[in-house]
Design an enzyme around this catalytic site. Structure first.
Site, PDB file in Angstrom:
ATOM      1  N   LYS A 283       0.857  -1.185   0.000  1.00  0.00           N
ATOM      2  CA  LYS A 283       0.000   0.000   0.000  1.00  0.00           C
ATOM      3  C   LYS A 283       0.887   1.227   0.000  1.00  0.00           C
ATOM      4  CE  LYS A 283      -1.901   2.984   2.531  1.00  0.00           C
ATOM      5  NZ  LYS A 283      -1.783   4.178   1.686  1.00  0.00           N
TER       6      LYS A 283
ATOM      7  N   GLY B  95       7.083   5.007   8.116  1.00  0.00           N
ATOM      8  CA  GLY B  95       6.261   6.223   8.121  1.00  0.00           C
ATOM      9  C   GLY B  95       6.436   6.955   9.434  1.00  0.00           C
ATOM     10  N   SER B  96       5.402   7.653   9.849  1.00  0.00           N
ATOM     11  CA  SER B  96       5.517   8.476  11.057  1.00  0.00           C
ATOM     12  C   SER B  96       5.320   7.626  12.317  1.00  0.00           C
ATOM     13  CB  SER B  96       4.462   9.581  11.026  1.00  0.00           C
ATOM     14  OG  SER B  96       3.175   9.005  11.081  1.00  0.00           O
TER      15      SER B  96
ATOM     16  N   ARG C  95       3.497   8.415  14.769  1.00  0.00           N
ATOM     17  CA  ARG C  95       2.059   8.454  15.102  1.00  0.00           C
ATOM     18  C   ARG C  95       1.343   7.268  14.449  1.00  0.00           C
ATOM     19  NH1 ARG C  95      -0.648  10.844  11.452  1.00  0.00           N
ATOM     20  NH2 ARG C  95       1.164  12.080  10.916  1.00  0.00           N
ATOM     21  N   THR C  96       1.594   7.043  13.168  1.00  0.00           N
ATOM     22  CA  THR C  96       0.915   5.949  12.471  1.00  0.00           C
ATOM     23  C   THR C  96       1.483   4.595  12.889  1.00  0.00           C
ATOM     24  OG1 THR C  96       0.604   7.476  10.632  1.00  0.00           O
ATOM     25  CG2 THR C  96       0.174   5.171  10.189  1.00  0.00           C
TER      26      THR C  96
ATOM     27  N   GLU D  78       9.492   1.218  11.039  1.00  0.00           N
ATOM     28  CA  GLU D  78      10.581   2.209  10.992  1.00  0.00           C
ATOM     29  C   GLU D  78       9.907   3.562  10.958  1.00  0.00           C
ATOM     30  OE1 GLU D  78      12.436   4.958  10.209  1.00  0.00           O
ATOM     31  OE2 GLU D  78      13.397   4.278   8.354  1.00  0.00           O
TER      32      GLU D  78
ATOM     33  N   CYS E 258      14.104  10.061   6.894  1.00  0.00           N
ATOM     34  CA  CYS E 258      13.974   9.646   8.295  1.00  0.00           C
ATOM     35  C   CYS E 258      15.289   9.779   9.051  1.00  0.00           C
ATOM     36  CB  CYS E 258      13.415   8.237   8.387  1.00  0.00           C
ATOM     37  SG  CYS E 258      14.282   7.073   7.359  1.00  0.00           S
TER      38      CYS E 258
ATOM     39  N   GLU F 126      10.053  15.452  14.748  1.00  0.00           N
ATOM     40  CA  GLU F 126      10.567  15.158  13.412  1.00  0.00           C
ATOM     41  C   GLU F 126       9.813  16.063  12.435  1.00  0.00           C
ATOM     42  OE1 GLU F 126       9.698  11.397  11.489  1.00  0.00           O
ATOM     43  OE2 GLU F 126      11.745  11.328  10.717  1.00  0.00           O
TER      44      GLU F 126
HETATM   45  P1  ADP Z   1       3.885  10.587   6.706  1.00  0.00           P
HETATM   46  O1  ADP Z   1       3.665  11.451   7.918  1.00  0.00           O
HETATM   47  O2  ADP Z   1       5.295  10.389   6.314  1.00  0.00           O
HETATM   48  O3  ADP Z   1       2.923  10.853   5.587  1.00  0.00           O
HETATM   49  P2  ADP Z   1       2.279   8.452   7.625  1.00  0.00           P
HETATM   50  O4  ADP Z   1       2.682   7.634   8.783  1.00  0.00           O
HETATM   51  O5  ADP Z   1       1.108   9.369   7.770  1.00  0.00           O
HETATM   52  O6  ADP Z   1       3.581   9.153   7.200  1.00  0.00           O
HETATM   53  O7  ADP Z   1       1.994   7.538   6.353  1.00  0.00           O
HETATM   54  C1  ADP Z   1       2.761   6.406   6.019  1.00  0.00           C
HETATM   55  C2  ADP Z   1       1.829   5.370   5.449  1.00  0.00           C
HETATM   56  O8  ADP Z   1       0.873   5.028   6.433  1.00  0.00           O
HETATM   57  C3  ADP Z   1       1.031   5.835   4.231  1.00  0.00           C
HETATM   58  O9  ADP Z   1       0.934   4.759   3.310  1.00  0.00           O
HETATM   59  C4  ADP Z   1      -0.321   6.168   4.815  1.00  0.00           C
HETATM   60  O10 ADP Z   1      -1.383   6.018   3.895  1.00  0.00           O
HETATM   61  C5  ADP Z   1      -0.434   5.142   5.919  1.00  0.00           C
HETATM   62  N1  ADP Z   1      -1.324   5.585   7.006  1.00  0.00           N
HETATM   63  C6  ADP Z   1      -1.450   6.827   7.511  1.00  0.00           C
HETATM   64  N2  ADP Z   1      -2.350   6.859   8.525  1.00  0.00           N
HETATM   65  C7  ADP Z   1      -2.819   5.591   8.654  1.00  0.00           C
HETATM   66  C8  ADP Z   1      -3.769   4.958   9.525  1.00  0.00           C
HETATM   67  N3  ADP Z   1      -4.403   5.634  10.471  1.00  0.00           N
HETATM   68  N4  ADP Z   1      -4.001   3.647   9.349  1.00  0.00           N
HETATM   69  C9  ADP Z   1      -3.343   2.938   8.407  1.00  0.00           C
HETATM   70  N5  ADP Z   1      -2.448   3.468   7.573  1.00  0.00           N
HETATM   71  C10 ADP Z   1      -2.170   4.772   7.683  1.00  0.00           C
END
Ligand code: ADP
Length: 496
Positions: A189, A242-243, A245-246, A265, A300, A399
């Site tokens: 995804k 990704g972040s 938070r996620t 990561e 990152c 970050e």
């Molecule tokens: P960034 O802040 O770098 O955009 P995110 O962590 O928001 O990083 O996004 C990284 C990935 O996680 C993306 O593919 C995004 O669609 C997915 N993502 C973001 N929020 C959610 C969530 N609540 N549940 C599942 N996937 C998520």
């Protein structure tokens, strides 16, 4: 969804399809929702992409599961998997120009980088794991004469790779290489901002001979497609970059569903320490500036906290400002451009918000600080340097994921180490010194997954990538990454 034509100035048209790739081909999405990808360098739309929902995710998971269980890939010999993945890597290389253009258009990074770094490195990564897979041996345990105990690494099953937008194909390859080589089926995804190279790569994988269903792509939003994968009862592993938070949300999803394995990561706030005995301040300035401003700071491992001993502080800061002033920020399709746009308007606002906060908290703005190239319609921000930063300020703790460097002074190695380690993250850290003792003692005390001595952010595929604390769990790259997508299995055979 039909094919769409993307016009690239000076190149011509590239045909793309914005539908999910399931079971070896593009399928019409079951969801009616779409999302529009935007060129961050112009603010203009590029393509319409399916915003997949739970039904599309179910279809992808069912396809991946079937492929895994019937053994069309998972039980092929490692040698055969190697040959297919090598061919896949070759096709990525052969399509380098097209993939580089797609990535530059979608994420606003310089074409010189996508051509010479992102796409070739993604292909190299797939090839590296392909070459590794038929050199992995299992163990025979020292059980004694009454049994033969064989321990092997088994693929986990269905792996969902959730990827951000800052290095779309390269970070996808971080997960695809080891997951596919070890025999798993994968659902990728991509981030909502950057789907195109993932979709094209899936097509090329099938062309290379990867069986249907082994590599699926589900495009769409995190809150729908990402969430459905995270909560799916038939996904065995989430591989996420990704972040933070996620990343935490994915841990929750796993707990609320089937306890799937989660590899994360989630970034950093990496300290780059310059000791007073460091030599060659020109080279340090060059690496410190590029170590944070490369990819417009959307990295990152960005060295976003520069810790400088007060004896060399002013001289080094001047040199870094000089290097930064020379950076060419501009149209990502221009081969001379070194720094492109931020990914989208939300990220632009976020970065500018941190710059305002830095000023309000009393940091000294030494360079940059503004949005630039406004007439392009794109989301460009000048490389920005703050001095006089305290480690408690938001610009030193969060970050930012943008071109913002926070410079912090220190007076002793102990103070530097304590500031460096005072962070929620622990991905990278660097120390510059001419003393072998200092190199050893400081690097031993830095809490980070990667410590660089007299360089910033050097690495290759042979070493693991990842960190401690809220940077996440598990490791990408190197042979170690193969353990993320496999589990050990023992067969205990009684001997009579
Ligand atoms: P960034 O802040 O770098 O955009 P995110 O962590 O928001 O990083 O996004 C990284 C990935 O996680 C993306 O593919 C995004 O669609 C997915 N993502 C973001 N929020 C959610 C969530 N609540 N549940 C599942 N996937 C998520």
């Amino acid at each position: 969804m039909e094919q769409q034509s993307i016009q690239v100035p000076g190149y011509g048209a590239i045909m793309i399809c914005g539908s999910p790739f399931i079971d070896g081909r593009f399928r019409s999405a079951q969801s009616d929702e779409t999302l529009v990808t935007i060129n961050p360098a112009t603010g203009q739309p590029i393509a319409s992409i399916a915003a997949c929902g739970a039904a599309d995710v179910d279809a992808a998971v069912a396809s991946a599961r079937k492929a895994f269980e019937d053994g069309r890939w998972s039980r092929r010999s490692p040698k055969d998997r190697k040959l297919v993945l090598q061919r896949f890597a070759d096709l990525l290389d052969e399509h380098r120009e097209e993939l580089a253009l797609l990535e530059t258009l979608e994420v606003g990074k310089p074409i010189s980088d996508t051509r010479s770094v992102d796409i070739p490195k993604a292909a190299y990564m797939i090839r590296w794991y392909a070459e590794a897979i038929d050199k992995q041996y299992g163990d025979v345990a020292p059980t004694g004469p009454t049994a033969l105990a064989l321990t092997t690494r088994e693929p986990l099953g269905v792996v969902a790779a959730i990827i951000p937008w800052n290095f779309p194909l390269y970070l996808a390859a971080y997960k695809l290489g080891p997951a596919l080589a070890t025999g798993n089926s994968v659902i990728l995804k991509p981030a909502e901002q950057s789907s195109l190279t993932a979709l094209r790569a899936a097509e090329l994988a099938v062309e290379a001979g990867l069986p249907e269903g082994v590599f699926n792509v589900v495009t769409g939003n995190g809150l729908t497609a990402g969430r459905a994968l995270g909560l799916h009862m038939d996904v065995d592993c989430i591989a996420f970059t990704g972040s933070a938070r996620t990343a935490k949300v994915f841990l929750r999803y796993a707990g609320e569903s089937n306890m799937k394995k989660v590899q994360l990561e989630a970034g950093g706030k990496s300290p780059n320490i310059v000791m007073p005995d460091a030599t060659d301040l020109d080279e340090i300035a060059r690496q410190a500036a590029w170590g944070v401003f490369y990819n417009a700071g959307q990295v990152c491992s960005a060295g976003s906290r520069l810790l400088v001993h007060r004896n060399v502080h002013d001289e080094l800061l001047g040199k870094i400002a000089d290097v930064t002033a020379e950076m060419k920020i501009g149209d990502p399709l221009d081969e001379a451009t070194q720094i492109g746009a931020l990914i989208d308007e939300a990220q632009l606002r976020r970065v500018l918000g941190y710059i305002e906060q830095g000023k309000l908290e009393g940091a000294e703005l030494v360079a940059g600080g503004n949005r630039t190239l406004l007439s392009s319609g794109g989301y460009f921000v000048e490389p920005t340097i703050f001095a006089g930063v305290s480690n408690q300020m938001a610009i030193a703790r969060d970050e930012i994921f943008g071109p913002v460097l926070s410079v912090i002074g220190f007076d002793s190695a102990d103070e530097a180490i304590s500031i460096a380690n005072d962070s929620d993250f622990a991905l990278g850290a660097a120390v510059w010194t001419s003393s072998i003792d200092t190199a050893h003692s400081v690097s031993a005390l830095l809490h980070a997954g990667l410590v660089w001595v007299n360089n910033y952010d050097a690495s290759d595929l042979t070493v693991p990538w990842g960190g401690f604390k809220q940077t996440g769990t598990g490791r990408d790259k190197s042979l170690e990454a193969m353990n993320e997508y496999t589990g050990s299995k023992t067969v205990w055979i009684a001997r009579r």
